[in-house]
Design an enzyme around this catalytic site. Sequence first.
Site, PDB file in Angstrom:
ATOM      1  N   LYS A   1      38.800  51.306   8.234  1.00 34.49           N
ATOM      2  CA  LYS A   1      39.943  52.218   8.027  1.00 34.49           C
ATOM      3  C   LYS A   1      39.748  53.521   8.805  1.00 34.49           C
ATOM      4  O   LYS A   1      40.640  53.982   9.494  1.00 34.49           O
ATOM      5  CB  LYS A   1      40.106  52.574   6.527  1.00 34.49           C
ATOM      6  CG  LYS A   1      40.279  51.391   5.614  1.00 34.49           C
ATOM      7  CD  LYS A   1      40.433  51.813   4.166  1.00 34.49           C
ATOM      8  CE  LYS A   1      39.221  52.481   3.557  1.00 34.49           C
ATOM      9  NZ  LYS A   1      38.022  51.629   3.454  1.00 34.49           N
TER      10      LYS A   1
ATOM     11  N   ARG B   1      44.186  55.343  -3.808  1.00 34.93           N
ATOM     12  CA  ARG B   1      43.195  54.325  -4.133  1.00 34.93           C
ATOM     13  C   ARG B   1      43.361  53.796  -5.547  1.00 34.93           C
ATOM     14  O   ARG B   1      42.583  52.951  -5.972  1.00 34.93           O
ATOM     15  CB  ARG B   1      41.823  54.973  -4.060  1.00 34.93           C
ATOM     16  CG  ARG B   1      40.928  54.418  -2.991  1.00 34.93           C
ATOM     17  CD  ARG B   1      39.727  55.328  -2.959  1.00 34.93           C
ATOM     18  NE  ARG B   1      38.616  54.718  -2.365  1.00 34.93           N
ATOM     19  CZ  ARG B   1      38.184  55.011  -1.132  1.00 34.93           C
ATOM     20  NH1 ARG B   1      38.824  55.866  -0.385  1.00 34.93           N
ATOM     21  NH2 ARG B   1      37.123  54.441  -0.683  1.00 34.93           N
TER      22      ARG B   1
ATOM     23  N   ARG C   1      26.068  50.924   9.833  1.00 31.07           N
ATOM     24  CA  ARG C   1      26.876  52.113  10.170  1.00 31.07           C
ATOM     25  C   ARG C   1      25.977  53.354  10.241  1.00 31.07           C
ATOM     26  O   ARG C   1      25.068  53.525   9.456  1.00 31.07           O
ATOM     27  CB  ARG C   1      27.941  52.349   9.107  1.00 31.07           C
ATOM     28  CG  ARG C   1      28.643  53.686   9.303  1.00 31.07           C
ATOM     29  CD  ARG C   1      29.927  53.793   8.530  1.00 31.07           C
ATOM     30  NE  ARG C   1      29.736  53.735   7.098  1.00 31.07           N
ATOM     31  CZ  ARG C   1      30.742  53.717   6.248  1.00 31.07           C
ATOM     32  NH1 ARG C   1      31.984  53.733   6.673  1.00 31.07           N
ATOM     33  NH2 ARG C   1      30.507  53.655   4.955  1.00 31.07           N
TER      34      ARG C   1
ATOM     35  N   ARG D   1      24.874  56.969   5.536  1.00 36.04           N
ATOM     36  CA  ARG D   1      25.495  57.583   4.359  1.00 36.04           C
ATOM     37  C   ARG D   1      24.743  57.200   3.099  1.00 36.04           C
ATOM     38  O   ARG D   1      24.269  56.079   2.966  1.00 36.04           O
ATOM     39  CB  ARG D   1      26.959  57.109   4.260  1.00 36.04           C
ATOM     40  CG  ARG D   1      27.914  58.071   4.903  1.00 36.04           C
ATOM     41  CD  ARG D   1      29.320  57.557   5.003  1.00 36.04           C
ATOM     42  NE  ARG D   1      29.903  56.959   3.812  1.00 36.04           N
ATOM     43  CZ  ARG D   1      31.163  56.531   3.752  1.00 36.04           C
ATOM     44  NH1 ARG D   1      31.966  56.663   4.802  1.00 36.04           N
ATOM     45  NH2 ARG D   1      31.637  55.976   2.659  1.00 36.04           N
TER      46      ARG D   1
ATOM     47  N   ARG E   1      30.809  49.516  -4.842  1.00 34.42           N
ATOM     48  CA  ARG E   1      32.055  49.981  -4.214  1.00 34.42           C
ATOM     49  C   ARG E   1      33.025  48.805  -4.048  1.00 34.42           C
ATOM     50  O   ARG E   1      34.234  48.950  -4.212  1.00 34.42           O
ATOM     51  CB  ARG E   1      31.755  50.630  -2.858  1.00 34.42           C
ATOM     52  CG  ARG E   1      31.140  52.014  -3.015  1.00 34.42           C
ATOM     53  CD  ARG E   1      30.418  52.467  -1.766  1.00 34.42           C
ATOM     54  NE  ARG E   1      31.279  52.648  -0.623  1.00 34.42           N
ATOM     55  CZ  ARG E   1      30.844  52.674   0.647  1.00 34.42           C
ATOM     56  NH1 ARG E   1      29.562  52.519   0.916  1.00 34.42           N
ATOM     57  NH2 ARG E   1      31.685  52.858   1.622  1.00 34.42           N
TER      58      ARG E   1
HETATM   59  P1  AP5 Z   1      34.563  52.441   9.065  1.00 38.06           P
HETATM   60  O1  AP5 Z   1      35.681  52.731   9.990  1.00 38.06           O
HETATM   61  O2  AP5 Z   1      33.620  53.533   8.727  1.00 38.06           O
HETATM   62  O3  AP5 Z   1      35.123  51.731   7.732  1.00 38.06           O
HETATM   63  P2  AP5 Z   1      35.910  52.327   6.498  1.00 38.06           P
HETATM   64  O4  AP5 Z   1      36.867  51.285   6.057  1.00 38.06           O
HETATM   65  O5  AP5 Z   1      36.471  53.681   6.822  1.00 38.06           O
HETATM   66  O6  AP5 Z   1      34.697  52.410   5.481  1.00 38.06           O
HETATM   67  P3  AP5 Z   1      34.280  53.500   4.411  1.00 38.06           P
HETATM   68  O7  AP5 Z   1      32.962  53.039   3.875  1.00 38.06           O
HETATM   69  O8  AP5 Z   1      34.367  54.900   4.957  1.00 38.06           O
HETATM   70  O9  AP5 Z   1      35.389  53.302   3.349  1.00 38.06           O
HETATM   71  P4  AP5 Z   1      35.305  53.684   1.905  1.00 38.06           P
HETATM   72  O10 AP5 Z   1      36.719  53.495   1.511  1.00 38.06           O
HETATM   73  O11 AP5 Z   1      34.321  52.975   1.072  1.00 38.06           O
HETATM   74  O12 AP5 Z   1      34.735  55.187   1.943  1.00 38.06           O
HETATM   75  P5  AP5 Z   1      35.438  56.620   1.976  1.00 38.06           P
HETATM   76  O13 AP5 Z   1      34.687  57.438   2.939  1.00 38.06           O
HETATM   77  O14 AP5 Z   1      36.902  56.521   2.108  1.00 38.06           O
HETATM   78  O15 AP5 Z   1      33.764  51.184   9.664  1.00 38.06           O
HETATM   79  C1  AP5 Z   1      32.595  50.689   9.030  1.00 38.06           C
HETATM   80  C2  AP5 Z   1      31.570  50.271  10.101  1.00 38.06           C
HETATM   81  O16 AP5 Z   1      32.087  49.137  10.815  1.00 38.06           O
HETATM   82  C3  AP5 Z   1      31.312  51.353  11.160  1.00 38.06           C
HETATM   83  O17 AP5 Z   1      29.968  51.276  11.537  1.00 38.06           O
HETATM   84  C4  AP5 Z   1      32.242  50.959  12.329  1.00 38.06           C
HETATM   85  O18 AP5 Z   1      31.730  51.378  13.589  1.00 38.06           O
HETATM   86  C5  AP5 Z   1      32.233  49.430  12.213  1.00 38.06           C
HETATM   87  N1  AP5 Z   1      33.483  48.810  12.621  1.00 38.06           N
HETATM   88  C6  AP5 Z   1      34.752  49.244  12.379  1.00 38.06           C
HETATM   89  N2  AP5 Z   1      35.664  48.385  12.868  1.00 38.06           N
HETATM   90  C7  AP5 Z   1      34.953  47.372  13.428  1.00 38.06           C
HETATM   91  C8  AP5 Z   1      35.315  46.166  14.109  1.00 38.06           C
HETATM   92  N3  AP5 Z   1      36.612  45.823  14.305  1.00 38.06           N
HETATM   93  N4  AP5 Z   1      34.316  45.357  14.546  1.00 38.06           N
HETATM   94  C9  AP5 Z   1      33.005  45.685  14.348  1.00 38.06           C
HETATM   95  N5  AP5 Z   1      32.592  46.804  13.736  1.00 38.06           N
HETATM   96  C10 AP5 Z   1      33.562  47.645  13.264  1.00 38.06           C
HETATM   97  O19 AP5 Z   1      35.135  57.121   0.500  1.00 38.06           O
HETATM   98  C11 AP5 Z   1      33.811  57.351   0.048  1.00 38.06           C
HETATM   99  C12 AP5 Z   1      33.829  57.635  -1.442  1.00 38.06           C
HETATM  100  O20 AP5 Z   1      34.609  58.817  -1.689  1.00 38.06           O
HETATM  101  C13 AP5 Z   1      34.462  56.549  -2.315  1.00 38.06           C
HETATM  102  O21 AP5 Z   1      33.542  55.531  -2.647  1.00 38.06           O
HETATM  103  C14 AP5 Z   1      34.899  57.371  -3.540  1.00 38.06           C
HETATM  104  O22 AP5 Z   1      33.781  57.638  -4.371  1.00 38.06           O
HETATM  105  C15 AP5 Z   1      35.339  58.678  -2.910  1.00 38.06           C
HETATM  106  N6  AP5 Z   1      36.783  58.673  -2.596  1.00 38.06           N
HETATM  107  C16 AP5 Z   1      37.348  58.715  -1.354  1.00 38.06           C
HETATM  108  N7  AP5 Z   1      38.676  58.668  -1.455  1.00 38.06           N
HETATM  109  C17 AP5 Z   1      38.971  58.599  -2.784  1.00 38.06           C
HETATM  110  C18 AP5 Z   1      40.179  58.501  -3.515  1.00 38.06           C
HETATM  111  N8  AP5 Z   1      41.376  58.453  -2.914  1.00 38.06           N
HETATM  112  N9  AP5 Z   1      40.094  58.425  -4.872  1.00 38.06           N
HETATM  113  C19 AP5 Z   1      38.892  58.491  -5.498  1.00 38.06           C
HETATM  114  N10 AP5 Z   1      37.712  58.561  -4.869  1.00 38.06           N
HETATM  115  C20 AP5 Z   1      37.756  58.620  -3.518  1.00 38.06           C
END
Ligand code: AP5
Length: 223
Positions: free
Chosen positions: A9, A84, A123, A156, A167
């Site tokens: 994402k 979310r 990552r 991370r 998660r």
């Molecule tokens: P990446 O682009 O980083 O993936 P992502 O989907 O953004 O993964 P996240 O782990 O950031 O999502 P998340 O939803 O768990 O965490 P968030 O930071 O939002 O890609 C992942 C890896 O794959 C990278 O190494 C990339 O290079 C690679 N990659 C990407 N595309 C690829 C492809 N096509 N082919 C190969 N490799 C690829 O949230 C973190 C925490 O914050 C949550 O757990 C929660 O506690 C809190 N939080 C955030 N938002 C909320 C909310 N709205 N409500 C409540 N809590 C929240």
Amino acid sequence: MLGPPGAGKGTQANLLSKKAGVPHISTGDIFRDAMKNGTPMGRRAAEFIQRGELVPDEVVIGIVEERLKEEDCRGGFILDGFPRTVAQAESLDKFLESKGISLDAVVEVVVSRDEVVRRLSNRRTCEHCQAVYHLIHNPPKEDGICDRCKGKLMQRQDDTIEVILNRLKVYERQTAPLAGYYEKKGRLLKIGGEKKIEEVVAEIAGKLGIHSPSPLPTGERDG
Ligand code: AP5
């Protein structure tokens, strides 16, 4: 942008934001910045993030609404990782309705559980600008160093296998139902996320009608 942890994402939202010239708003990035700066909100969020649980709705909703009121969101925005929960989605609907705007699309990036685990364990994130790399699919030019700002790359805290598995459970229970919520509204766009990064972004951009790159918005950054 909707999808499980590690679906890509942030990677896709960052590329699309450059193509469309609109800000990329990642609630995960906002919390990580606050944690790094040791703010009260960052300390509160850390309790949940380190366990792989969601930060409570009342904290997240206020933060996003404040961000969406900023000047740079007037011409559009990409939300990454928000909403979310159904409660967050309902609040967002009300907020957008009060401003007379609506979401163009909710892009669900679909990837398997095994791929999520492979991606997250490889990552690396810049501790300074939060640019995201993958040791195999998207490596930095110089080992351990961010291409963009020369910051140090790190893993991370929530990318340990135990927290990743939690998660994923939390995603299934609290976030996956949003796909049905937006499908009923005719807004859901499902995209297979297991192709190359450039192929995925081309498909999303094509389906959303984002064709030509625009000038970068001020204050943009990788995510
Ligand atoms: P990446 O682009 O980083 O993936 P992502 O989907 O953004 O993964 P996240 O782990 O950031 O999502 P998340 O939803 O768990 O965490 P968030 O930071 O939002 O890609 C992942 C890896 O794959 C990278 O190494 C990339 O290079 C690679 N990659 C990407 N595309 C690829 C492809 N096509 N082919 C190969 N490799 C690829 O949230 C973190 C925490 O914050 C949550 O757990 C929660 O506690 C809190 N939080 C955030 N938002 C909320 C909310 N709205 N409500 C409540 N809590 C929240």
